[in-house]
Scaffold this active site. Structure first.
Site, mmCIF file in Angstrom:
data_model
loop_
_atom_site.group_PDB
_atom_site.id
_atom_site.type_symbol
_atom_site.label_atom_id
_atom_site.label_comp_id
_atom_site.label_asym_id
_atom_site.label_seq_id
_atom_site.Cartn_x
_atom_site.Cartn_y
_atom_site.Cartn_z
ATOM 1 N N GLU A 31 45.168 35.805 33.322
ATOM 2 C CA GLU A 31 45.852 35.806 31.398
ATOM 3 C C GLU A 31 47.985 35.623 30.970
ATOM 4 O O GLU A 31 48.424 35.916 30.891
ATOM 5 C CB GLU A 31 46.366 37.761 31.889
ATOM 6 C CG GLU A 31 46.996 37.711 33.161
ATOM 7 C CD GLU A 31 46.331 37.053 35.055
ATOM 8 O OE1 GLU A 31 46.329 37.753 35.363
ATOM 9 O OE2 GLU A 31 44.714 37.252 35.029
ATOM 10 N N HIS A 33 40.378 42.972 29.659
ATOM 11 C CA HIS A 33 40.856 42.696 30.388
ATOM 12 C C HIS A 33 42.526 42.041 31.035
ATOM 13 O O HIS A 33 42.952 42.311 31.342
ATOM 14 C CB HIS A 33 39.538 42.349 31.849
ATOM 15 C CG HIS A 33 40.155 42.340 33.489
ATOM 16 N ND1 HIS A 33 40.166 43.072 33.796
ATOM 17 C CD2 HIS A 33 40.794 40.975 33.910
ATOM 18 C CE1 HIS A 33 40.733 42.891 35.397
ATOM 19 N NE2 HIS A 33 41.194 41.510 35.235
ATOM 20 N N GLU A 34 41.440 40.370 30.160
ATOM 21 C CA GLU A 34 43.322 39.399 30.006
ATOM 22 C C GLU A 34 43.881 40.208 29.391
ATOM 23 O O GLU A 34 45.273 40.055 29.323
ATOM 24 C CB GLU A 34 42.471 37.996 29.494
ATOM 25 C CG GLU A 34 41.256 37.646 30.468
ATOM 26 C CD GLU A 34 41.289 37.451 31.824
ATOM 27 O OE1 GLU A 34 42.718 37.490 32.618
ATOM 28 O OE2 GLU A 34 40.411 37.785 33.114
ATOM 29 N N HIS A 68 46.105 42.560 30.572
ATOM 30 C CA HIS A 68 47.067 42.477 32.205
ATOM 31 C C HIS A 68 48.619 41.955 30.952
ATOM 32 O O HIS A 68 49.857 41.375 31.947
ATOM 33 C CB HIS A 68 46.752 40.640 32.356
ATOM 34 C CG HIS A 68 46.053 40.779 33.270
ATOM 35 N ND1 HIS A 68 46.188 41.272 34.696
ATOM 36 C CD2 HIS A 68 44.547 40.765 34.095
ATOM 37 C CE1 HIS A 68 45.722 40.984 35.463
ATOM 38 N NE2 HIS A 68 44.372 40.827 35.846
ATOM 39 N N GLU A 123 45.978 44.153 39.644
ATOM 40 C CA GLU A 123 44.371 44.564 38.797
ATOM 41 C C GLU A 123 43.593 45.837 38.996
ATOM 42 O O GLU A 123 42.180 45.932 38.480
ATOM 43 C CB GLU A 123 43.607 43.321 40.197
ATOM 44 C CG GLU A 123 43.871 42.342 40.182
ATOM 45 C CD GLU A 123 43.307 40.764 38.485
ATOM 46 O OE1 GLU A 123 42.957 42.151 37.585
ATOM 47 O OE2 GLU A 123 44.749 40.650 38.190
ATOM 48 N N ASP A 160 45.226 33.403 48.186
ATOM 49 C CA ASP A 160 43.783 33.479 47.261
ATOM 50 C C ASP A 160 42.504 33.851 48.026
ATOM 51 O O ASP A 160 41.580 34.503 47.701
ATOM 52 C CB ASP A 160 43.659 32.326 47.196
ATOM 53 C CG ASP A 160 42.063 31.911 45.725
ATOM 54 O OD1 ASP A 160 42.485 32.708 44.719
ATOM 55 O OD2 ASP A 160 41.352 31.753 46.158
ATOM 56 N N TYR A 202 40.512 44.724 42.465
ATOM 57 C CA TYR A 202 40.316 45.320 41.143
ATOM 58 C C TYR A 202 39.350 47.079 40.977
ATOM 59 O O TYR A 202 40.199 47.726 40.288
ATOM 60 C CB TYR A 202 39.740 44.398 40.910
ATOM 61 C CG TYR A 202 39.191 42.629 40.263
ATOM 62 C CD1 TYR A 202 39.602 42.397 39.327
ATOM 63 C CD2 TYR A 202 39.736 42.066 41.443
ATOM 64 C CE1 TYR A 202 40.238 41.233 38.952
ATOM 65 C CE2 TYR A 202 40.544 41.014 41.409
ATOM 66 C CZ TYR A 202 40.532 40.509 39.757
ATOM 67 O OH TYR A 202 40.888 39.607 39.841
#
Length: 618
Positions: free
Chosen positions: A286, A310-311, A314, A333, A390, A398
């Site tokens: 994003e 979704h992006e 953001h 998320e 990460d 999410y």
């Protein structure tokens, strides 16, 4: 270039961030002036980063500063000089690099004499910088090399000395010069105001007037063309890909308008997409004003564009109001998944959004089973200190985050929740948010005014409890129930060819649901019948192949072997790679085959993918 106004001063000091060294200093950055040369031959970026600093608390201006320390995050950068002031040729600064940490890199401590308002750092990246993916022409859709960055979560420090924390924002301006004989044919783009045509001299200027955190810094350079979709939206892609992409994303302006109707004005001026080569490790990223997307969503039927929704979401959740640290990732998320599905519902109906919710919940249950239902890793609020953040960027943030908002929606009603979310985005625009502050705001605005509501929500069980609370909603999909009926007929012996008329018009989601519900022990003969009727092995749809190929591997269905190899050699999206390599490892002789494919494919993958796969295939 017109001058930029100074960045908004932070409303409060950023939350302590276990993944950034910035908190060790006394100064924060507010604006970046960046000059970079892109050298494809050496696979390096080289230039100067000039950081303008915030005024210390209580000072009328930066010149009133009593001095202090600026601490930046770096990782494997070569520093040529560090200077005081806005010129690389200014007075040399006293600085020191701390010992390297495998995850965090090295802290760069710069001593600031009284009155210091800026520092300039001349540097160059390592050829193997983790954020940078350098692609040879053979790895693209054309005849030119390609570069793209992936800065999330803490990889911006591998191509820029910066305060690499999501809780620290800055504006920036940049000059990027492409070196080499192909400079006049390569277009440079950033997460900023962008050109739409290639410059003959290979020199590009950018500016970003809205303050962003370092993980949203992005750069891409390649043989790219641009196609407008509306006055504020458009597509960048390699020439061979552009026509497919403009068809696939024809509804982009409608998506932006729908998002604005839900939760307020789009605050970033333009919303463009850049379709990257297949080695991009994610579905999308994003980056403000310029979302990066994978070509694996170019299905030809526009059925995978929920990823773009979704992006886009953001742009409010994440980019506008940002998780303060990666422990608070669910605030980015969870809201974004909820927002994405509201966009898709408005555009394509509730039955379409229901499919997305069912698929998301299935992914969530799979992740909880992998992590363990009692694992702290299934909490929304994470504790990732000492680990690569990460590791925590999975379906818990999410889908469990989305389910929390759906539970709240059921308790207070959609209109009331929408008003809360819209006000939340407006009130905290261009600020960071941690979990504790959000809980306090939620209680004040929604829970405390309604006696008993907090107890019915069980907020603590959602945020700091494992697995799923007992009040988690369960989605149903009428379209998936029709899919299940067709799948049951196949299981009862109805030939696949006879079922074909019932599948006419199925979206990618319905096909994936069909495949994921098949018995994992189906014999090769039955897979052959399905393949003959529906052409799964020859499909160009990455989502279908990712669901089909594990079935083929388990059954020993050898006609799919070549498709598997080609998929792993050319697609770099980690969501697909990890399950496919795991399925291959589970077959007789699969480890040797997996390692041989990986040996060939690894140069096509971004470090985000190889960091996971190196351990899996060691």
């Amino acid at each position: 270039m017109a001058p930029l106004s100074s960045a908004v001063r932070p409303a409060a000091p950023p939350a302590p961030d276990p993944h950034s060294y910035a908190g060790q200093g006394t100064q924060l950055v507010r604006h970046l002036r960046l000059h970079l040369a892109v050298d494809f031959a050496q696979r390096t970026l080289a230039g100067t980063a000039t950081w303008l600093l915030t005024e210390p608390v209580g000072a009328a201006s930066a010149s009133d500063s009593a001095g202090g320390t600026l601490v930046l995050d770096t990782r494997e950068l070569r520093l040529d000089s560090v200077s005081l002031g806005e010129a690389a040729a200014g007075p040399a600064a006293a600085y020191a690099l701390a010992p390297a940490d495998a995850v965090l890199g090295q802290a760069l401590h710069i001593q600031l004499p009284a009155g210091t308002a800026a520092v300039s750092i001349r540097y160059r990246t390592a050829p193997g910088a983790a954020a940078l993916q350098w692609l040879a022409p053979a790895q693209t859709a054309g005849e030119f090399p390609f570069l793209f960055t992936q800065s999330q979560a803490i990889l911006a420090r591998t191509w820029l000395p910066c305060q690499d924390s999501p809780g620290i924002r800055f504006t920036y301006e940049a000059t990027v010069e492409v070196l080499g004989s192909e400079r006049g044919q390569l277009l440079a783009l950033m997460s900023a105001e962008n050109p739409q045509q290639t410059a003959a001299n290979g020199r590009y200027q950018f500016r970003m007037v809205q303050p962003i955190p370092a993980y949203l810094m992005a750069l891409a350079v390649g043989r790219l063309d641009f196609a407008p979709l509306s006055e504020r939206t458009g597509i960048y892609a390699e020439p061979a890909t552009l026509a497919r992409a403009t068809y696939e994303f024809a509804d982009l302006e409608q998506m932006v308008a729908t998002a604005e109707q839900l939760y307020g004005a789009y605050r970033w001026e333009r919303y463009d997409l850049l379709v990257l080569p297949p080695s991009f490790p994610f579905g999308g990223m994003e980056n403000p004003r310029l979302t990066f997307v994978t070509p694996t969503i170019l299905s030809g039927d526009r059925s995978l564009t929920s990823l773009v929704a979704h992006e886009l979401a953001h742009s409010w959740s994440g980019n506008l109001v940002t998780n303060a640290t990666w422990n608070d990732f669910w605030l980015n998320e969870g809201f974004t998944v909820y927002f994405e599905r509201r966009i898709m519902e408005r555009l394509y109906g509730s039955t379409y959004a229901d499919m997305l919710q069912v698929l998301g919940e299935a992914d969530l249950h799979h992740t909880i089973a992998e992590l363990g239902a009692s694992s702290p890793a299934t909490h929304l609020r994470l504790h990732l200190a000492g680990r690569d953040p990460d590791d925590g960027l999975n379906d818990i943030a999410y889908e469990k985050g989305c389910l929390l908002l759906l539970t709240l929606e059921r308790l207070v009603g959609r209109p009331r929740l929408d008003a809360f979310i819209k006000e939340y985005f407006a009130r905290f625009s261009f600020q960071s948010m941690d979990t504790a502050t959000f809980i306090g705001y939620l209680r004040q605005q929604l829970l405390d005014p309604a006696p008993g509501l907090a107890e019915r929500l069980s907020l603590g069980a959602w945020v700091d409890g494992p697995g799923l609370p007992a009040n988690a909603p369960v989605a149903r999909s009428a379209r998936f129930e029709a899919v299940a009926a067709v799948r049951a007929q196949f299981g009862a012996g109805t030939p696949a060819a006879v079922l074909a008329p019932a599948t006419a018009g199925w979206s990618s989601h319905e096909w994936v649901h069909f495949l994921q519900g098949l018995s994992p022990t189906l014999p090769a003969a039955e897979l052959a019948a399905l393949d003959a009727a529906f052409g799964f092995t020859a499909s160009g749809n990455a989502e279908l192949l990712a669901a089909w190929l594990p079935l083929a591997l388990r059954a020993g269905y050898t006609p799919a072997d070549a498709a598997l190899t080609q998929f792993l050699l050319h697609v770099g999206r980690r969501k697909f790679l990890v399950p496919l390599y795991r399925a291959l490892l589970a077959t007789p002789g699969g480890r040797a085959r997996a390692q041989e494919i990986y040996r060939q494919a690894r140069p096509n993958y971004h470090s985000v993918a190889t960091s996971t796969l190196d351990a899996l295939l060691a």
